[in-house]
Motif scaffolding. Structure first.
Motif, PDB file in Angstrom:
ATOM      1  N   ASN A 250       0.921  -1.258   0.062  1.00  0.00           N
ATOM      2  CA  ASN A 250       0.008   0.084  -0.152  1.00  0.00           C
ATOM      3  C   ASN A 250       0.907   1.228   0.022  1.00  0.00           C
ATOM      4  O   ASN A 250       0.518   2.164  -0.432  1.00  0.00           O
ATOM      5  N   GLU A 251       1.977   1.139   0.648  1.00  0.00           N
ATOM      6  CA  GLU A 251       2.885   2.333   0.845  1.00  0.00           C
ATOM      7  C   GLU A 251       3.704   2.458  -0.600  1.00  0.00           C
ATOM      8  O   GLU A 251       3.681   3.571  -0.983  1.00  0.00           O
ATOM      9  N   ALA A 252       3.799   1.489  -1.137  1.00  0.00           N
ATOM     10  CA  ALA A 252       4.728   1.257  -2.552  1.00  0.00           C
ATOM     11  C   ALA A 252       3.752   1.885  -3.482  1.00  0.00           C
ATOM     12  O   ALA A 252       4.243   2.782  -4.414  1.00  0.00           O
ATOM     13  N   GLN A 298      13.517 -10.204  -2.907  1.00  0.00           N
ATOM     14  CA  GLN A 298      14.549  -9.531  -3.814  1.00  0.00           C
ATOM     15  C   GLN A 298      15.463 -10.491  -4.615  1.00  0.00           C
ATOM     16  O   GLN A 298      15.934 -10.272  -5.572  1.00  0.00           O
ATOM     17  N   GLU A 299      15.601 -11.952  -4.157  1.00  0.00           N
ATOM     18  CA  GLU A 299      16.410 -12.916  -4.994  1.00  0.00           C
ATOM     19  C   GLU A 299      15.413 -13.092  -6.067  1.00  0.00           C
ATOM     20  O   GLU A 299      15.756 -13.271  -7.488  1.00  0.00           O
ATOM     21  N   LEU A 300      14.266 -13.423  -5.903  1.00  0.00           N
ATOM     22  CA  LEU A 300      13.264 -13.610  -7.078  1.00  0.00           C
ATOM     23  C   LEU A 300      13.167 -12.464  -8.237  1.00  0.00           C
ATOM     24  O   LEU A 300      13.206 -12.717  -9.205  1.00  0.00           O
ATOM     25  N   ALA A 301      13.252 -11.222  -7.562  1.00  0.00           N
ATOM     26  CA  ALA A 301      13.049 -10.113  -8.428  1.00  0.00           C
ATOM     27  C   ALA A 301      14.498  -9.953  -9.466  1.00  0.00           C
ATOM     28  O   ALA A 301      14.346  -9.436 -10.723  1.00  0.00           O
ATOM     29  N   LYS A 302      15.366 -10.426  -8.906  1.00  0.00           N
ATOM     30  CA  LYS A 302      16.998 -10.288  -9.750  1.00  0.00           C
ATOM     31  C   LYS A 302      16.680 -11.299 -10.887  1.00  0.00           C
ATOM     32  O   LYS A 302      17.211 -11.322 -11.996  1.00  0.00           O
ATOM     33  N   GLN A 303      15.928 -12.490 -10.361  1.00  0.00           N
ATOM     34  CA  GLN A 303      16.054 -13.812 -11.285  1.00  0.00           C
ATOM     35  C   GLN A 303      14.991 -13.426 -12.519  1.00  0.00           C
ATOM     36  O   GLN A 303      15.286 -13.688 -13.816  1.00  0.00           O
ATOM     37  N   VAL A 304      14.177 -12.584 -12.409  1.00  0.00           N
ATOM     38  CA  VAL A 304      13.037 -12.298 -13.223  1.00  0.00           C
ATOM     39  C   VAL A 304      13.488 -10.745 -13.873  1.00  0.00           C
ATOM     40  O   VAL A 304      12.665 -10.370 -14.710  1.00  0.00           O
ATOM     41  N   SER A 305      14.383 -10.130 -13.444  1.00  0.00           N
ATOM     42  CA  SER A 305      14.672  -9.013 -14.044  1.00  0.00           C
ATOM     43  C   SER A 305      13.606  -8.020 -13.819  1.00  0.00           C
ATOM     44  O   SER A 305      13.326  -7.054 -14.918  1.00  0.00           O
ATOM     45  N   ILE A 306      13.023  -7.929 -12.533  1.00  0.00           N
ATOM     46  CA  ILE A 306      11.865  -7.013 -12.320  1.00  0.00           C
ATOM     47  C   ILE A 306      12.103  -6.156 -10.986  1.00  0.00           C
ATOM     48  O   ILE A 306      12.771  -6.785 -10.077  1.00  0.00           O
ATOM     49  N   PRO A 307      12.054  -4.861 -10.918  1.00  0.00           N
ATOM     50  CA  PRO A 307      12.535  -4.150  -9.923  1.00  0.00           C
ATOM     51  C   PRO A 307      11.687  -4.739  -8.473  1.00  0.00           C
ATOM     52  O   PRO A 307      10.546  -5.436  -8.634  1.00  0.00           O
ATOM     53  N   VAL A 308      12.286  -4.838  -7.403  1.00  0.00           N
ATOM     54  CA  VAL A 308      11.930  -5.415  -6.247  1.00  0.00           C
ATOM     55  C   VAL A 308      10.380  -5.072  -5.972  1.00  0.00           C
ATOM     56  O   VAL A 308       9.453  -5.707  -5.583  1.00  0.00           O
ATOM     57  N   ARG A 309      10.251  -3.674  -5.859  1.00  0.00           N
ATOM     58  CA  ARG A 309       8.833  -2.791  -5.459  1.00  0.00           C
ATOM     59  C   ARG A 309       7.963  -3.322  -6.535  1.00  0.00           C
ATOM     60  O   ARG A 309       6.783  -3.354  -6.278  1.00  0.00           O
ATOM     61  N   ASP A 310       8.138  -3.413  -7.789  1.00  0.00           N
ATOM     62  CA  ASP A 310       7.114  -3.650  -8.631  1.00  0.00           C
ATOM     63  C   ASP A 310       6.658  -5.051  -8.623  1.00  0.00           C
ATOM     64  O   ASP A 310       5.685  -5.305  -9.031  1.00  0.00           O
ATOM     65  N   LEU A 314       3.206  -6.408  -7.795  1.00  0.00           N
ATOM     66  CA  LEU A 314       2.789  -7.426  -8.961  1.00  0.00           C
ATOM     67  C   LEU A 314       1.968  -8.548  -8.075  1.00  0.00           C
ATOM     68  O   LEU A 314       0.765  -9.125  -8.378  1.00  0.00           O
ATOM     69  N   ILE A 315       2.628  -9.236  -7.218  1.00  0.00           N
ATOM     70  CA  ILE A 315       2.358 -10.322  -6.381  1.00  0.00           C
ATOM     71  C   ILE A 315       1.286  -9.954  -5.407  1.00  0.00           C
ATOM     72  O   ILE A 315       0.158 -10.573  -5.314  1.00  0.00           O
ATOM     73  N   ASN A 316       1.517  -9.046  -4.420  1.00  0.00           N
ATOM     74  CA  ASN A 316       0.582  -8.853  -3.428  1.00  0.00           C
ATOM     75  C   ASN A 316      -0.529  -7.828  -3.934  1.00  0.00           C
ATOM     76  O   ASN A 316      -1.575  -8.041  -2.899  1.00  0.00           O
ATOM     77  N   HIS A 317      -0.423  -7.108  -4.802  1.00  0.00           N
ATOM     78  CA  HIS A 317      -1.528  -6.325  -5.330  1.00  0.00           C
ATOM     79  C   HIS A 317      -2.441  -6.830  -6.390  1.00  0.00           C
ATOM     80  O   HIS A 317      -3.427  -7.465  -6.109  1.00  0.00           O
ATOM     81  N   HIS A 318      -1.773  -7.237  -7.429  1.00  0.00           N
ATOM     82  CA  HIS A 318      -2.314  -7.885  -8.785  1.00  0.00           C
ATOM     83  C   HIS A 318      -2.676  -9.119  -8.516  1.00  0.00           C
ATOM     84  O   HIS A 318      -3.832  -9.658  -9.184  1.00  0.00           O
ATOM     85  N   MET A 319      -1.866  -9.843  -7.914  1.00  0.00           N
ATOM     86  CA  MET A 319      -2.223 -11.274  -7.869  1.00  0.00           C
ATOM     87  C   MET A 319      -2.977 -11.578  -6.301  1.00  0.00           C
ATOM     88  O   MET A 319      -3.445 -12.776  -6.187  1.00  0.00           O
ATOM     89  N   ASN A 320      -2.951 -10.705  -5.695  1.00  0.00           N
ATOM     90  CA  ASN A 320      -3.864 -10.609  -4.404  1.00  0.00           C
ATOM     91  C   ASN A 320      -3.241 -11.728  -3.560  1.00  0.00           C
ATOM     92  O   ASN A 320      -4.160 -12.563  -2.911  1.00  0.00           O
ATOM     93  N   GLN A 321      -1.984 -11.946  -3.298  1.00  0.00           N
ATOM     94  CA  GLN A 321      -1.340 -13.039  -2.642  1.00  0.00           C
ATOM     95  C   GLN A 321      -0.047 -12.425  -1.831  1.00  0.00           C
ATOM     96  O   GLN A 321       0.346 -11.518  -2.416  1.00  0.00           O
TER      97      GLN A 321
END
Length: 384
Positions: A250-252, A298-310, A314-321
């Motif tokens: 929510n803060e992000a 953070q580790e998964l973000a590096k693997q998929v080349s997506i900024p950690v915040r994004d 994506l997961i917590n807001h758009h996927m609702n998990q």
């Protein structure tokens, strides 16, 4: 043995246990040096405060010591607050701004200087006789209660945010440090309520209850101190803090929204979001990063080349998990495949949970039942 002797014995044992644990925390070599030192400081301050049970006859002739001991208690909650912060956030450091936490202690001592610290021996006797009615003493108790309420609320807020950040960024839901801090805070709240009750009846005619409440407080202090020791022995590597720079989703979103208000640009379209979700899921299925028990966002973000915040949004807001739910879903799917495989029927549940990335049987069983409404054993029996 009368009540006074029982109380003194309990107090002395409690003080000994707390001093022993404080010495251990100050001398042991550990990564969490700051949190250990703060906890040791908290124990030492609490120990000094507990000496009030042993200074009954000492009070009349040593007013200054007793008043100083009282005001020292105003340092207990600030140090406990700093300790909670140091455990919750791995990058926490003491700063000069934290000296502001000493203000209530300084104010209380300034208030006591004219009529208490500067009192003569004769005046001290008079003060003792009117102690409960003196405005400075009443001011002190009001200040102490307000300070306690402020810090206990602040600690619960910190713990709530810490838990949410942990769930959004880490895969291990069995967060022992949160449980430890939450349990300890609740215990302190209960103990303080009993102390408050004791303080209230001190001003009434029910003095019989006053002595009984002292014994109860001493017993609770002994139980809590023993619990500290057991926790330290059973969980030597208990604490794992999070980065204080991490934001809740929510803060992000709020921060991201503010930035975009200054730099006009369109938010990602639904098709782009769906594509990102598909790419992340495809990576997780093909590469199985969830098999690593300590996987972080953070580790998964590096693997998929997506900024950690994004990725967090994506997961917590758009996927609702929560992140740990997202990862554990893949772990459970993997576990279900193994449990349905007849050739692996000899694999124990413990072996399977470690194989798919869990490091705790309780967290595995909880996650498995959440996703399947069955225990692993029930699922295996129904599948084979």
């Amino acid at each position: 043995m009368d009540k006074t002797n029982i109380l003194n014995t309990i107090t002395l044992i409690t003080i000994f246990v707390m001093l022993l644990l404080a010495f251990f925390l100050l001398s042991v070599k550990a990564k969490n040096k700051l949190s250990n030192r703060l906890f040791a400081g908290f124990l030492l301050l609490t120990t000094f405060d507990l000496t009030s049970f042993l200074t009954g006859s000492y009070f009349e002739t040593n007013l200054n010591f007793e008043i100083f001991r009282m005001t020292i208690s105003l340092l207990i909650m600030p140090v406990f607050y700093l300790y909670v912060k140091s455990v919750c956030y791995s990058d926490f450091r003491l700063k000069s701004k934290h000296l502001l936490l000493l203000i209530p202690f300084v104010v209380a001592n300034l208030v006591f200087i004219p009529r208490f610290y500067l009192a003569t021996a004769t005046e001290s006797i008079s003060i003792y006789e009117q102690f409960k009615q003196m405005p400075e003493i009443r001011f002190f108790y009001i200040l102490a209660e307000l300070q306690y309420a402020f810090y206990i609320i602040l600690v619960f807020i910190i713990l709530k945010k810490y838990k949410e950040i942990y769930l959004e960024n880490y895969t291990n839901a069995n967060n022992s440090s949160y449980k430890w801090l939450f349990q300890m805070t609740v215990f302190f709240l209960i103990a303080h309520c009993i102390v408050l009750f004791k303080s209230l009846i001190r001003y009434t005619d029910y003095n019989v209850l006053f002595n009984s409440s002292n014994a109860i407080i001493g017993a609770i202090a002994l139980l809590i101190s023993c619990w500290f020791v057991l926790k330290a022995l059973n969980n030597p590597e208990l604490f794992k803090g999070v980065d204080s720079n991490m934001l809740l989703v929510n803060e992000a979103l709020h921060t991201k929204g503010s930035a975009k208000a200054k730099e006009p640009s369109e938010t990602p379209k639904s098709a782009e979001i769906a594509l990102q979700i598909e790419l992340v899921k495809k990576h997780v299925i093909e590469n199985e990063p969830y098999l690593e028990p300590s996987l972080t966002i953070q580790e998964l973000a590096k693997q998929v080349s997506i900024p950690v915040r994004d990725l967090s949004v994506l997961i917590n807001h758009h996927m609702n998990q929560h992140f740990f739910d997202f990862v554990n879903e893949f772990r459970i799917q993997k576990a279900m495949q193994i449990l349905k495989d007849a050739s692996k029927s000899k694999h124990t549940i413990l072996e399977i949970l470690y194989e798919v990335g869990f490091n705790s049987k309780s967290s595995f069983n909880t996650a498995f039942k959440k996703h399947t409404n069955q225990t692993p054993t029930e699922f295996r029996k129904a599948s084979l």
